[in-house]
Design an enzyme around this catalytic site. Sequence first.
Site, PDB file in Angstrom:
ATOM      1  N   CYS A  19      37.631  38.341  47.923  1.00  0.00           N
ATOM      2  CA  CYS A  19      36.993  37.414  46.977  1.00  0.00           C
ATOM      3  C   CYS A  19      36.108  36.377  47.658  1.00  0.00           C
ATOM      4  O   CYS A  19      35.295  35.735  47.019  1.00  0.00           O
ATOM      5  CB  CYS A  19      38.044  36.721  46.126  1.00  0.00           C
ATOM      6  SG  CYS A  19      39.089  37.876  45.256  1.00  0.00           S
ATOM      7  N   HIS A  53      35.348  30.536  42.748  1.00  0.00           N
ATOM      8  CA  HIS A  53      35.734  31.932  42.535  1.00  0.00           C
ATOM      9  C   HIS A  53      36.474  32.036  41.201  1.00  0.00           C
ATOM     10  O   HIS A  53      37.288  31.182  40.857  1.00  0.00           O
ATOM     11  CB  HIS A  53      36.618  32.417  43.678  1.00  0.00           C
ATOM     12  CG  HIS A  53      37.208  33.764  43.411  1.00  0.00           C
ATOM     13  ND1 HIS A  53      36.431  34.841  43.065  1.00  0.00           N
ATOM     14  CD2 HIS A  53      38.489  34.197  43.386  1.00  0.00           C
ATOM     15  CE1 HIS A  53      37.211  35.881  42.847  1.00  0.00           C
ATOM     16  NE2 HIS A  53      38.474  35.519  43.033  1.00  0.00           N
ATOM     17  N   ASN A  75      38.208  38.777  37.044  1.00  0.00           N
ATOM     18  CA  ASN A  75      38.043  38.508  38.478  1.00  0.00           C
ATOM     19  C   ASN A  75      37.292  39.690  39.102  1.00  0.00           C
ATOM     20  O   ASN A  75      37.815  40.794  39.164  1.00  0.00           O
ATOM     21  CB  ASN A  75      39.435  38.346  39.101  1.00  0.00           C
ATOM     22  CG  ASN A  75      39.389  38.083  40.603  1.00  0.00           C
ATOM     23  OD1 ASN A  75      38.346  38.239  41.235  1.00  0.00           O
ATOM     24  ND2 ASN A  75      40.520  37.706  41.161  1.00  0.00           N
TER      25      ASN A  75
HETATM   26  O1  UT7 Z   1      41.239  36.879  43.541  1.00  0.00           O
HETATM   27  C1  UT7 Z   1      42.083  36.251  44.456  1.00  0.00           C
HETATM   28  C2  UT7 Z   1      42.833  35.272  43.854  1.00  0.00           C
HETATM   29  N1  UT7 Z   1      43.761  35.768  42.850  1.00  0.00           N
HETATM   30  C3  UT7 Z   1      44.337  34.849  42.163  1.00  0.00           C
HETATM   31  O2  UT7 Z   1      44.003  33.706  42.361  1.00  0.00           O
HETATM   32  C4  UT7 Z   1      45.443  35.168  41.190  1.00  0.00           C
HETATM   33  C5  UT7 Z   1      46.446  34.095  41.291  1.00  0.00           C
HETATM   34  N2  UT7 Z   1      47.585  34.228  40.405  1.00  0.00           N
HETATM   35  C6  UT7 Z   1      47.493  34.122  39.074  1.00  0.00           C
HETATM   36  O3  UT7 Z   1      46.425  33.967  38.531  1.00  0.00           O
HETATM   37  C7  UT7 Z   1      48.775  34.103  38.271  1.00  0.00           C
HETATM   38  O4  UT7 Z   1      49.863  34.009  39.127  1.00  0.00           O
HETATM   39  C8  UT7 Z   1      48.935  35.340  37.359  1.00  0.00           C
HETATM   40  C9  UT7 Z   1      47.954  35.280  36.223  1.00  0.00           C
HETATM   41  C10 UT7 Z   1      48.735  36.620  38.144  1.00  0.00           C
HETATM   42  C11 UT7 Z   1      50.338  35.368  36.759  1.00  0.00           C
HETATM   43  O5  UT7 Z   1      50.582  34.152  36.063  1.00  0.00           O
HETATM   44  P1  UT7 Z   1      51.975  33.379  36.226  1.00  0.00           P
HETATM   45  O6  UT7 Z   1      51.911  32.223  35.374  1.00  0.00           O
HETATM   46  O7  UT7 Z   1      52.161  33.157  37.706  1.00  0.00           O
HETATM   47  O8  UT7 Z   1      52.986  34.410  35.618  1.00  0.00           O
HETATM   48  P2  UT7 Z   1      54.185  35.163  36.338  1.00  0.00           P
HETATM   49  O9  UT7 Z   1      53.712  36.123  37.344  1.00  0.00           O
HETATM   50  O10 UT7 Z   1      55.192  34.159  36.743  1.00  0.00           O
HETATM   51  O11 UT7 Z   1      54.762  35.963  35.116  1.00  0.00           O
HETATM   52  C12 UT7 Z   1      55.372  35.320  34.017  1.00  0.00           C
HETATM   53  C13 UT7 Z   1      55.921  36.378  33.095  1.00  0.00           C
HETATM   54  C14 UT7 Z   1      56.752  37.437  33.800  1.00  0.00           C
HETATM   55  O12 UT7 Z   1      57.830  37.766  32.971  1.00  0.00           O
HETATM   56  P3  UT7 Z   1      59.294  37.245  33.307  1.00  0.00           P
HETATM   57  O13 UT7 Z   1      59.596  37.800  34.662  1.00  0.00           O
HETATM   58  O14 UT7 Z   1      59.182  35.760  33.285  1.00  0.00           O
HETATM   59  O15 UT7 Z   1      60.097  37.836  32.209  1.00  0.00           O
HETATM   60  C15 UT7 Z   1      55.808  38.601  33.908  1.00  0.00           C
HETATM   61  O16 UT7 Z   1      56.494  39.837  33.925  1.00  0.00           O
HETATM   62  O17 UT7 Z   1      54.826  37.079  32.486  1.00  0.00           O
HETATM   63  C16 UT7 Z   1      55.009  38.480  32.653  1.00  0.00           C
HETATM   64  N3  UT7 Z   1      53.720  39.113  32.746  1.00  0.00           N
HETATM   65  C17 UT7 Z   1      53.030  39.521  31.679  1.00  0.00           C
HETATM   66  N4  UT7 Z   1      53.313  39.477  30.368  1.00  0.00           N
HETATM   67  C18 UT7 Z   1      52.404  39.976  29.525  1.00  0.00           C
HETATM   68  C19 UT7 Z   1      52.982  39.370  33.855  1.00  0.00           C
HETATM   69  N5  UT7 Z   1      51.842  39.978  33.525  1.00  0.00           N
HETATM   70  C20 UT7 Z   1      51.840  40.077  32.173  1.00  0.00           C
HETATM   71  C21 UT7 Z   1      50.938  40.580  31.237  1.00  0.00           C
HETATM   72  N6  UT7 Z   1      51.248  40.501  29.941  1.00  0.00           N
HETATM   73  N7  UT7 Z   1      49.745  41.123  31.603  1.00  0.00           N
END
Ligand code: UT7
Length: 325
Positions: A115, A252, A282
């Site tokens: 990225c 980004h 992204n």
């Molecule tokens: O390009 C390089 C840089 N990349 C980034 O900067 C990405 C950085 N990270 C992020 O943007 C975020 O961490 C994410 C968007 C990837 C995830 O958001 P989060 O608030 O950290 O959510 P999480 O991973 O803690 O997931 C929360 C819940 C989980 O369920 P449980 O375990 O709490 O029951 C996930 O399984 O959301 C669930 N989940 C989803 N639910 C519905 C994860 N993906 C999805 C989805 N739809 N697509």
Amino acid sequence: MMCIRSEIIGLGHCLPEKILTNDDLSQMVETSDEWIRTRTGICSRHIATTETTSVIAGKAVENAIKNAGLTPSDVDVFILATITPDNTTPSTAAKIARNLGFRHGVPAFDISAACSGFVYALTLADNMIRLGQAKTAVVAGAECLSKIVDWTDRNTCVLFGDGAGAAVLRAVEGEGTNKDTGVLSTRIYADGEQYESLGTNGGVSSTQSSGFVVMNGKEVFKHAVVCLSEAAQTVMNDAGVVKEDVDWLIPHQANIRIIDSVAERLEIDKDKVIVALDHHGNTSAASIPLALSENYASGRIKKGQLLVLTAMGAGFTWGGVCVRL
Ligand code: UT7
């Protein structure tokens, strides 16, 4: 003191035709428009069907050269940032050089910095221009991330999109002050400590395949906020500008919550922050040049304005650029 600056004299971008909405995704994996929108800010993304990286990057570069009022024969160096090349080798840059008809002998190469790729490419090109090794440089960021996304993994497949953006840089004489037009400062960084946090689960020499994107979202999120804001602040300091001087922050485009936190840390007003992830997702190396070119074409970003670009991605890699258009 007089100095050579790299002025951005042309911008271009290209998006694949097909649009994939959050509702479309909810038919493919267990997710919802509501989750994707609130957790990331993404509403839709473009997905390559028949297009390859060289096709969309080639169009972005062609447009940038045309908008600069130049022809491909004016280009002295071409750098393409991508992690999704057409072929493992030769570089996708070499393919585009052939397709567009760059002069015999003009260096063309890909760089892999995920990225942060466009910020890396811009930094290299600016250094070549300031050293007198090139007068006209083309830098591009282009990805077909949809080809390395696991479409059964809801943790990653909702985040990414495909696209390309390009800029033409030309050597100009500056006064050596922050009022100059062109690139005022650049910084690039890497730290392999977080090698496992974001990347693909395979590659040519390990699995004889490209692998699929895997990510520890929370870990990346935490580092992204710090890296993006520190790189932005450093290039502002290097250029001798303060937050009030900045017309546009172009971070980004990974997650709206990351972008909001970065703007807050830098104390830059939200209405001075370019957001394009709502309709691009992204797009890795393409995210900044795509957002820049699109907003310049629409007239929102204007000639003479001061921009701060900041990027962070797999590696980790990160960096920033301060540039007056
Ligand atoms: O390009 C390089 C840089 N990349 C980034 O900067 C990405 C950085 N990270 C992020 O943007 C975020 O961490 C994410 C968007 C990837 C995830 O958001 P989060 O608030 O950290 O959510 P999480 O991973 O803690 O997931 C929360 C819940 C989980 O369920 P449980 O375990 O709490 O029951 C996930 O399984 O959301 C669930 N989940 C989803 N639910 C519905 C994860 N993906 C999805 C989805 N739809 N697509």
